[in-house]
Design a protein around this motif. Structure first.
Motif, short mmCIF file in Angstrom:
data_model
loop_
_atom_site.label_atom_id
_atom_site.label_comp_id
_atom_site.label_asym_id
_atom_site.label_seq_id
_atom_site.Cartn_x
_atom_site.Cartn_y
_atom_site.Cartn_z
N LEU A 58 -9.33 11.88 -26.29
CA LEU A 58 -8.80 13.24 -26.32
C LEU A 58 -8.03 13.53 -25.04
O LEU A 58 -6.92 14.09 -25.07
N GLY A 59 -8.61 13.13 -23.92
CA GLY A 59 -7.90 13.34 -22.65
C GLY A 59 -6.64 12.51 -22.56
O GLY A 59 -5.58 13.00 -22.11
N THR A 60 -6.71 11.24 -22.98
CA THR A 60 -5.51 10.39 -22.91
C THR A 60 -4.43 10.86 -23.88
O THR A 60 -3.23 10.68 -23.63
N ALA A 61 -4.85 11.49 -25.00
CA ALA A 61 -3.86 12.03 -25.94
C ALA A 61 -3.11 13.20 -25.30
O ALA A 61 -1.90 13.35 -25.50
N LEU A 62 -3.82 14.02 -24.54
CA LEU A 62 -3.16 15.13 -23.85
C LEU A 62 -2.19 14.61 -22.80
O LEU A 62 -1.09 15.15 -22.64
N VAL A 63 -2.60 13.55 -22.08
CA VAL A 63 -1.68 12.94 -21.11
C VAL A 63 -0.48 12.34 -21.84
O VAL A 63 0.66 12.40 -21.35
N SER A 64 -0.71 11.76 -23.01
CA SER A 64 0.39 11.17 -23.78
C SER A 64 1.40 12.23 -24.18
O SER A 64 2.61 11.94 -24.28
N MET A 65 0.92 13.46 -24.43
CA MET A 65 1.86 14.54 -24.72
C MET A 65 2.81 14.76 -23.55
O MET A 65 4.02 14.93 -23.74
N VAL A 66 2.26 14.73 -22.34
CA VAL A 66 3.09 14.92 -21.16
C VAL A 66 4.08 13.77 -21.02
O VAL A 66 5.27 13.97 -20.71
N ILE A 112 -1.11 10.90 -30.01
CA ILE A 112 -1.08 12.34 -29.77
C ILE A 112 -1.72 13.09 -30.92
O ILE A 112 -2.50 14.03 -30.72
N VAL A 134 -6.13 13.57 -30.53
CA VAL A 134 -6.67 14.92 -30.38
C VAL A 134 -7.68 15.22 -31.48
O VAL A 134 -8.79 15.72 -31.22
#
Length: 418
Positions: A25-33, A116, A120
């Protein structure tokens, strides 16, 4: 068998899967960036080409981020997920074009989109499974601390007394426990498998790499074969052939002296006999280097035991059922053990060595371990490079683990059919 060990193992598996999804979940949020910055750099290309400067940096960021996910996903699946990038040419424009057209880059961008969305969604499942059970127990025990007018909620129901708290708390506990024990592991496995398929090499890339590897190993095998032929020719020319020429000359002299000087003729015949025996000895030694006769006489196990018995460093042999082993594999295995024991005696400063032969499916595994000083280097004159080439010629696998201070383990896997 008691169900508790199985439940414990399943709980550990579920916790590991829930943790993988929660971190996802955290890496997906970073992937959004990461994806957002990449899209911004693409949009900036129209602004006087400013994006052309930023785009390579962002593509490199995508690669580093994908490499991080390869390690994380590979650790969860228990296997490495290597990436194979094409070598980048020189020149800014050529490097950018090669990076954009690299199939690995396209697969990494596809992974970003997948991660992403699913990272999530599945990450939320993982977090619920990870914290759901302990939070349910805490909510059930402390329901009465909820403010007036805002009752605690368990199993989507309001709780106003102990009976309802225990009932709905038990229902919520069972649902979340089932999610942890049986639900998140398949979801995590699915997510990791898709990520590995996108981040790993395609089937075409694997086939191309396989062809390249086979080309190198076959070229090495041909070089080794040519070098072996030259060695045999040199040994025969310098040794056996020279003795046979001298033998023919002595026989000719003996024949010419037979009537005039019988004693000298007899002496020449004796020398010829001695020379013939020496030539036969050298010829046997040359033949032994091609295919050791001990393999024909005693088989691979007996030949390896003979090597261990002759070893300067005390060596023990452990053997499993090997089944049928091709002659070429037997010869390679014998020479590997012989070379490894020679290295142990010359370089390892070891007090003992262990030789292991076993069959793993269609593979013969040979391992030689010693308790010496370690620190083996392939370019240190230890013959490790030659051993690796022998194994590569048969399309096998060869590894050396030799930390400084020891122990050293030389291992080879040779294909020998099923």
């Amino acid at each position: 068998m008691s169900p508790f060990p199985r439940l414990t193992a399943r709980a550990e598996k579920g916790m590991r899967a829930a943790l993988y999804l929660s971190i996802g979940l955290g890496t997906a949020l970073v992937s959004m960036v990461v994806l957002s910055t990449l899209m911004v750099s693409v949009a900036l290309i129209g602004a006087a080409g400013a994006g052309l400067v930023v785009l390579p940096v962002n593509l490199a960021l995508v690669r580093r981020w994908a490499d991080q996910e390869r390690r994380r996903t590979g650790g969860f699946l228990g296997r490495a997920i290597p990436a194979r990038y094409r070598p980048l040419p020189s020149g800014f424009g050529e490097r950018l074009r090669a990076t954009l057209l690299d199939p690995v880059t396209l697969r990494e961008l596809a992974w970003l989109g997948w991660h992403i969305v699913m990272g999530v969604l599945l990450g939320l499942f993982g977090m619920v499974a990870l914290v759901g059970v302990p939070s349910t127990l805490l909510q059930t025990a402390l329901w009465w601390m909820a403010p007036d007018g805002e009752p605690a909620t368990l199993a989507l129901r309001s709780v106003t007394d102990w009976p309802t708290a225990l009932l709905y708390g038990a229902v919520q506990f069972v649902v979340l426990a089932a999610l942890l024990l049986w639900g998140v592991a398949p979801l995590a496995r699915l997510h990791a498998t898709v990520a590995a398929a996108l981040l790993g090499r395609s089937r075409a890339a694997q086939l191309a790499e396989r062809v390249e590897t086979l080309s190198h190993t076959r070229a090495g095998a041909l070089d080794a074969h040519a070098a072996e032929l030259r060695r045999i020719e040199r040994d025969l020319h310098d040794g056996t052939q020279a003795r046979l020429v001298a033998l023919a000359m002595r026989l000719g002299l003996a024949r010419s002296r037979m009537g005039e000087d019988p004693e000298q003729a007899a002496r020449l015949l004796a020398e010829a006999q001695s020379g013939a025996e020496e030539a036969m000895t050298e010829l046997r030694q040359v033949i032994r280097t091609i295919y050791p006769p001990v393999l024909s006489d005693r088989g691979l196990v007996g030949a390896v035991e003979a090597l261990a018995a002759r070893s300067v460093v005390p060596a023990t042999v452990s053997v499993d059922d090997l089944g049928a082993v091709p002659a070429s594999v037997e010869a390679t295995a014998y020479h590997l053990v012989a070379e490894a024991l020679t290295n142990v005696a010359k370089h390892a400063e070891a007090s003992r060595a262990e030789i292991s032969l076993s069959r793993i499916g269609g593979w013969l595994r040979i391992a030689v371990t010693d308790d010496g000083r370690g620190g083996v280097a392939e370019d240190g004159g230890t013959g490790v490079g030659g051993m690796r080439r022998r194994v590569a010629a048969l399309d096998g696998e060869f590894t050396v683990v030799s930390p400084v201070g020891g122990p050293t383990r030389v291992e080879a896997l040779l294909p020998c059919g099923s």
